[in-house]
Design an enzyme around this catalytic site. Structure first.
Site, short mmCIF file in Angstrom:
data_model
loop_
_atom_site.label_atom_id
_atom_site.label_comp_id
_atom_site.label_asym_id
_atom_site.label_seq_id
_atom_site.Cartn_x
_atom_site.Cartn_y
_atom_site.Cartn_z
N HIS A 23 0.84 -1.20 0.00
CA HIS A 23 0.00 0.00 0.00
C HIS A 23 0.88 1.25 0.00
O HIS A 23 1.35 1.71 1.04
CB HIS A 23 -0.92 -0.04 1.24
CG HIS A 23 -2.00 0.99 1.23
ND1 HIS A 23 -3.33 0.70 1.50
CD2 HIS A 23 -1.97 2.33 0.99
CE1 HIS A 23 -4.05 1.80 1.43
NE2 HIS A 23 -3.24 2.81 1.12
N HIS A 25 1.04 5.02 -2.37
CA HIS A 25 0.46 5.83 -3.46
C HIS A 25 1.57 6.52 -4.25
O HIS A 25 2.40 7.22 -3.66
CB HIS A 25 -0.48 6.89 -2.88
CG HIS A 25 -1.72 6.33 -2.25
ND1 HIS A 25 -2.95 6.33 -2.87
CD2 HIS A 25 -1.92 5.72 -1.06
CE1 HIS A 25 -3.86 5.77 -2.07
NE2 HIS A 25 -3.26 5.39 -0.96
N ASP A 27 1.29 9.07 -6.18
CA ASP A 27 1.18 10.53 -6.05
C ASP A 27 1.36 10.98 -4.60
O ASP A 27 1.21 12.16 -4.29
CB ASP A 27 -0.15 11.04 -6.63
CG ASP A 27 -1.37 10.31 -6.08
OD1 ASP A 27 -1.28 9.12 -5.73
OD2 ASP A 27 -2.44 10.95 -5.99
N GLY A 185 -9.83 7.79 -1.57
CA GLY A 185 -10.46 9.10 -1.43
C GLY A 185 -11.23 9.15 -0.12
O GLY A 185 -11.17 8.21 0.68
N HIS A 212 -9.87 0.75 0.19
CA HIS A 212 -9.59 1.56 1.38
C HIS A 212 -10.84 1.50 2.27
O HIS A 212 -11.90 1.99 1.86
CB HIS A 212 -9.37 3.03 1.00
CG HIS A 212 -7.98 3.37 0.56
ND1 HIS A 212 -7.49 3.07 -0.67
CD2 HIS A 212 -6.97 4.01 1.22
CE1 HIS A 212 -6.24 3.52 -0.77
NE2 HIS A 212 -5.91 4.09 0.35
N GLU A 215 -10.74 3.28 7.75
CA GLU A 215 -9.68 4.24 8.08
C GLU A 215 -10.32 5.42 8.80
O GLU A 215 -10.14 5.62 10.00
CB GLU A 215 -8.98 4.68 6.79
CG GLU A 215 -7.89 5.73 6.98
CD GLU A 215 -7.36 6.26 5.65
OE1 GLU A 215 -8.03 6.07 4.61
OE2 GLU A 215 -6.28 6.88 5.65
N ASP A 303 1.77 4.02 2.84
CA ASP A 303 0.69 4.89 2.35
C ASP A 303 1.28 6.02 1.51
O ASP A 303 1.30 5.91 0.30
CB ASP A 303 -0.18 5.42 3.49
CG ASP A 303 -1.62 5.69 3.04
OD1 ASP A 303 -1.99 5.26 1.93
OD2 ASP A 303 -2.38 6.32 3.80
#
Ligand code: NOS
Ligand code: ZN
EC number: 3.5.4.4
Length: 387
Positions: A23, A25, A27, A185, A212, A215, A303
């Site tokens: 996991h 990202h 970006d 998101g 996701h 969380e 993350d």
């Protein structure tokens, strides 16, 4: 000399230990200097800082708000500099290189293709550019003496309405660099069931996806992700702790927590990110400690390395400090991650048996070869026997 194991690993050992990352990202992991350079080259003028060091600090602070929504606002700047083919190739290559230098041998890196269309690229061109970057980064890593394999996960944004299209894209590229699908998101107000069509489609295609869930939002989100959508893994899943009751030394699991443990549902836990978004209070209190003790299928992840100022090694350092984890614990987390990866079973097994276990065995044997107190100093210069 006594075998000092199981001992707390040093930061250097943590870095050298083979790690698997599920996991991360794309970006959320750019080098600050790269953001500044691409912004300058493409005329993006809205960066809050133009000095790389200050910009890195800005991301960490802005993301440290206690709210997932505010945390996610910072991605406007990283996405803004990821709108051309060259930028995507560069960012993906640097991602693979940075992970490899940190001792990551296997990574699944995710991004949302729909967020990279502002410069006129098509969804396919975005995927191909990122794949090219990963291959380039793997090659550069090899040249620098590191081995890494990177697969892409295509993310659909949960507030948007393109999940079916992105799921089809993931399916089309499944034999060329894309290993699965995800939704991300803001969680509150956007339950995963909004995207049932996409999940049903992927299931019919025998493809893999993670969601996701659990969380910023609690058990209903985890329940939906598993029982309505059929997720193979949970992104974060920390709130599963709400279904575990602790009274004194006694622990009892509710139906959902039992299901997650019984079915070995992988939890992609990201401790530092959770502290920033308010999903956990401190490393010591992070649910990962209890979940590991209860033998859930827990994995350790980054993350967003930029927003959290972290790396796989740093996440493990925090956990070693908080829970006294040893190399055996690190190996357990890493094997868990590798078992839960979306690449074929034979490749996962080979990665565990040929790369991960030998890597830990080597680190665990190091004490045998460290000079003890009685070792004579190595003679230097002319002291050759028989001359
Ligand atoms: O921890 C998270 N929870 C939910 N969404 C996230 C998290 N981190 C990043 N993203 C979202 O995923 C997109 C694609 O990579 C990012 O642009 C960000 O909006
Ligand atoms: Zn995430």
């Amino acid at each position: 000399m006594q075998n000092p194991t199981p001992s707390v690993p040093t930061p250097e050992q943590i870095r050298r230990a083979p790690k698997a990352l599920l996991h991360d990202h794309l970006d959320g992991g750019l080098r600050p200097a790269t953001i500044v350079e691409i912004a300058r080259a493409t005329g993006y003028t809205a960066l809050p800082e133009t000095d790389p060091e200050k910009l890195g600090a800005w991301f960490r602070e802005a993301a440290d708000s206690g709210s997932l929504e505010r945390y996610l606002e910072t991605f406007a700047h990283t996405c803004a500099v990821m709108q051309t083919r060259d930028a995507l190739v560069r960012v993906a290559a640097e991602c693979a290189e940075d992970l490899a230098a940190d001792g990551v041998v296997y990574a699944e890196v995710r991004y949302a293709p729909e967020q990279h269309l502002e410069g006129g690229l098509t969804l396919e061109e975005v995927v191909e550019a990122v794949n090219e970057g990963f291959r380039l980064g793997e090659q550069r890593a090899r040249e620098a003496g590191h081995r890494i394999r990177v697969g892409a996960l295509l993310t659909a944004m949960r507030h948007a309405a393109r999940s079916q299209e992105i799921a089809e894209l993931a399916n089309r590229y499944r034999d060329s660099g894309v290993v699965g699908f995800d939704i991300a998101g803001a969680e509150a107000g956007y339950p995963p069931t909004r995207h049932l069509d996409a999940f049903d489609y992927l299931k019919r295609e025998n493809n893999h996806f993670t969601i996701h869930a659990g969380e910023a939002f609690g058990l209903p989100s985890i329940w939906q992700a598993l029982q309505w959508c059929g997720a193979d893994r949970l992104g974060h899943g920390v709130r599963i702790i709400d279904d575990i009751e602790r009274k004194g030394g006694e622990v009892s699991l509710g139906r959902l927590a039992s299901y997650v443990r019984d079915k070995r549902v992988p939890l992609e836990m990201c401790p530092t990110s959770n502290l920033q978004t308010g999903a956990a209070e401190s490393y010591e209190e992070h649910p990962i400690g209890l979940l590991r003790r209860l033998h859930f299928r827990v994995t350790v992840n980054t993350d967003n390395r930029l927003m959290s100022g972290t790396s796989m090694s740093r996440e493990f350092e925090h956990l070693v400090d908080a829970f006294g984890y040893t190399l055996d614990d690190m190996q357990w987390f890493t094997v868990n991650a590798m078992k839960s990866a979306f690449i074929p079973f034979d490749e996962r097994l080979a990665m565990i048996n040929e790369v991960i276990k030998p890597g830990y065995a080597e680190l665990k044997a190091e004490w045998l070869f460290t000079p003890g107190p009685g070792t004579p100093p190595v003679a230097s210069g002319s002291a050759r026997s028989g001359s």
